[in-house]
Design an enzyme around this catalytic site. Structure first.
Site, PDB file in Angstrom:
ATOM      1  N   HIS A 159      -7.645  39.119   9.655  1.00  0.00           N
ATOM      2  CA  HIS A 159      -8.842  40.054   9.996  1.00  0.00           C
ATOM      3  C   HIS A 159      -8.073  41.279  10.142  1.00  0.00           C
ATOM      4  O   HIS A 159      -6.914  41.394   9.876  1.00  0.00           O
ATOM      5  CB  HIS A 159      -9.803  39.872  11.266  1.00  0.00           C
ATOM      6  CG  HIS A 159     -10.266  38.886  11.096  1.00  0.00           C
ATOM      7  ND1 HIS A 159     -12.093  39.490  11.086  1.00  0.00           N
ATOM      8  CD2 HIS A 159     -10.987  37.964  10.515  1.00  0.00           C
ATOM      9  CE1 HIS A 159     -13.055  38.863  11.083  1.00  0.00           C
ATOM     10  NE2 HIS A 159     -12.207  37.567  11.200  1.00  0.00           N
ATOM     11  N   ASP A 216     -20.256  38.922   9.540  1.00  0.00           N
ATOM     12  CA  ASP A 216     -18.595  39.169   9.455  1.00  0.00           C
ATOM     13  C   ASP A 216     -18.922  39.165  11.004  1.00  0.00           C
ATOM     14  O   ASP A 216     -19.389  40.787  11.358  1.00  0.00           O
ATOM     15  CB  ASP A 216     -18.134  40.668   8.604  1.00  0.00           C
ATOM     16  CG  ASP A 216     -16.721  40.518   8.651  1.00  0.00           C
ATOM     17  OD1 ASP A 216     -15.497  39.325   9.695  1.00  0.00           O
ATOM     18  OD2 ASP A 216     -16.272  41.815   8.453  1.00  0.00           O
ATOM     19  N   HIS A 217     -18.218  38.885  11.691  1.00  0.00           N
ATOM     20  CA  HIS A 217     -18.830  38.894  13.169  1.00  0.00           C
ATOM     21  C   HIS A 217     -19.665  38.910  13.706  1.00  0.00           C
ATOM     22  O   HIS A 217     -20.554  40.033  14.635  1.00  0.00           O
ATOM     23  CB  HIS A 217     -17.329  40.288  13.499  1.00  0.00           C
ATOM     24  CG  HIS A 217     -16.691  40.361  13.876  1.00  0.00           C
ATOM     25  ND1 HIS A 217     -15.194  39.787  14.935  1.00  0.00           N
ATOM     26  CD2 HIS A 217     -15.519  40.812  12.639  1.00  0.00           C
ATOM     27  CE1 HIS A 217     -13.927  39.880  13.740  1.00  0.00           C
ATOM     28  NE2 HIS A 217     -14.067  40.728  13.073  1.00  0.00           N
ATOM     29  N   GLU A 259     -13.359  33.348  16.234  1.00  0.00           N
ATOM     30  CA  GLU A 259     -12.274  33.752  16.841  1.00  0.00           C
ATOM     31  C   GLU A 259     -11.378  33.200  17.372  1.00  0.00           C
ATOM     32  O   GLU A 259     -12.452  32.866  19.112  1.00  0.00           O
ATOM     33  CB  GLU A 259     -12.282  35.156  16.942  1.00  0.00           C
ATOM     34  CG  GLU A 259     -11.004  36.424  16.747  1.00  0.00           C
ATOM     35  CD  GLU A 259     -11.655  37.869  17.040  1.00  0.00           C
ATOM     36  OE1 GLU A 259     -12.507  38.003  15.714  1.00  0.00           O
ATOM     37  OE2 GLU A 259     -11.296  38.380  17.858  1.00  0.00           O
ATOM     38  N   SER A 301     -21.305  42.885   7.748  1.00  0.00           N
ATOM     39  CA  SER A 301     -20.965  43.277   9.480  1.00  0.00           C
ATOM     40  C   SER A 301     -22.289  43.082   9.501  1.00  0.00           C
ATOM     41  O   SER A 301     -23.358  43.563   9.206  1.00  0.00           O
ATOM     42  CB  SER A 301     -19.756  44.687   9.905  1.00  0.00           C
ATOM     43  OG  SER A 301     -20.813  45.484   9.324  1.00  0.00           O
ATOM     44  N   THR A 333      -6.525  45.676   5.985  1.00  0.00           N
ATOM     45  CA  THR A 333      -6.621  46.956   5.340  1.00  0.00           C
ATOM     46  C   THR A 333      -5.481  47.490   6.075  1.00  0.00           C
ATOM     47  O   THR A 333      -5.253  47.984   7.316  1.00  0.00           O
ATOM     48  CB  THR A 333      -7.639  48.031   5.897  1.00  0.00           C
ATOM     49  OG1 THR A 333      -8.228  47.662   5.367  1.00  0.00           O
ATOM     50  CG2 THR A 333      -7.191  49.743   5.847  1.00  0.00           C
TER      51      THR A 333
END
Ligand code: 13P
Length: 281
Positions: free
Chosen positions: A207, A84-85, A136, A49, A210
């Protein structure tokens, strides 16, 4: 070998498994992930990130660290080093110039037209350098979105429009998953997931891996998900192990012992995750 994700995700799409995208936070995490995935002989995507990149010193520090670890540890699996992002074109380009093999440009906070404009510019720069690009559509929020239903889900039409106008290599459609721990049961739109997967030639990314129950992870993979992002879960098992170690060893001050006390927890969880994902070499 440091590679982009194109080949690894195409194989995953064909053979219906998912490649793990595991976020890294420091040298130790990177080492544990590389060692475990190399032991299991499976490909891995190291997600970074912008916050983690800043924490570790910057994109150059990270490429140097990853390349050095791969050499010193004799890592033979395909490893993709991925932003990431990425929040803007400039940061994605900086990472590419520093040696990242993949980027996610996340312009999902803009209207589709602007998302396309920014994504296209990143794709042009990346593809000239053999770097893969993820984008995205819709908006994947944080755990709070899970209960207040502010999530804006992706549609097949928007995914097709983004793909056709940019030439991206993978797509992360917002379909109900959120980052962080879920408050309540995750509500994933499997129907749209399958519809998008059936109509786009590129792999789909999930995404917020978790806390999604095992049966839903398996269903998502059967609906076309080829890359699953996990961050919070590894942070959680690591901090629990370190907290317990510190409670039991009140006089320890060697940072190698403190940080390293979370190693086994991370490695054990990675093995469970990739078994569930069915990841193959
Ligand atoms: P989690 O932190 O919920 O695992 O999500 C990770 C992620 O999607 C990173 O892009």
């Amino acid at each position: 070998m440091l590679v982009n994700f194109i080949e690894m995700l195409q194989e995953a799409k064909q053979e219906k498994y998912a490649v793990p995208h595991l976020n890294i936070n420091d040298l130790e995490w990177t080492k544990y992930i590389l060692e475990k995935c190399n032991q299991l002989q499976i490909p891995v995507i190291l997600g970074v990130s912008e916050g983690a990149a800043k924490y570790m010193g910057g994109f150059h520090a990270i490429t140097g660290m990853v390349k050095g670890l791969m050499k010193d540890l004799n890592i033979t699996i395909p490893v993709c080093l991925h932003v990431d992002h990425g929040s803007c074109k400039e940061n994605c380009l900086k990472a590419i110039d520093a040696g990242f093999t993949s980027v996610m440009i996340d312009a999902s906070r803009y209207e589709l037209e602007e998302n396309i404009r920014i994504t296209k510019e990143v794709v042009e720069y990346a593809h000239e350098r053999g770097v893969s690009v993820e984008a995205e559509v819709g908006h994947i929020g944080g755990a709070e979105d899970n209960i207040v239903s502010t999530i804006s889900n992706a549609t097949l039409e928007d995914c097709l429009t983004l793909y056709n106008n940019t030439g991206i290599d993978s797509i992360a459609p917002a379909l109900g998953s959120v980052h962080g721990f879920y408050k309540g049961e995750p509500n994933l739109d499997f129907e749209t997931m399958k519809e998008i997967s059936d109509n786009l030639p590129i792999p789909l990314v999930l995404h917020g891996g978790t806390g999604i129950p095992d049966d839903k992870i398996k269903k998502a993979i059967s609906c076309g998900i080829c890359k699953i992002n996990i961050n919070t879960e590894l942070q959680s098992v690591w901090s629990k192990a370190v907290r317990e170690y510190l409670e039991e060893n009140k006089n320890v001050y060697d940072p190698r012992k403190i940080i390293g006390s979370g190693e086994q927890a991370i490695k054990t969880r990675i093995e469970e995750i990739v078994t569930l994902f069915g990841t193959k070499r």
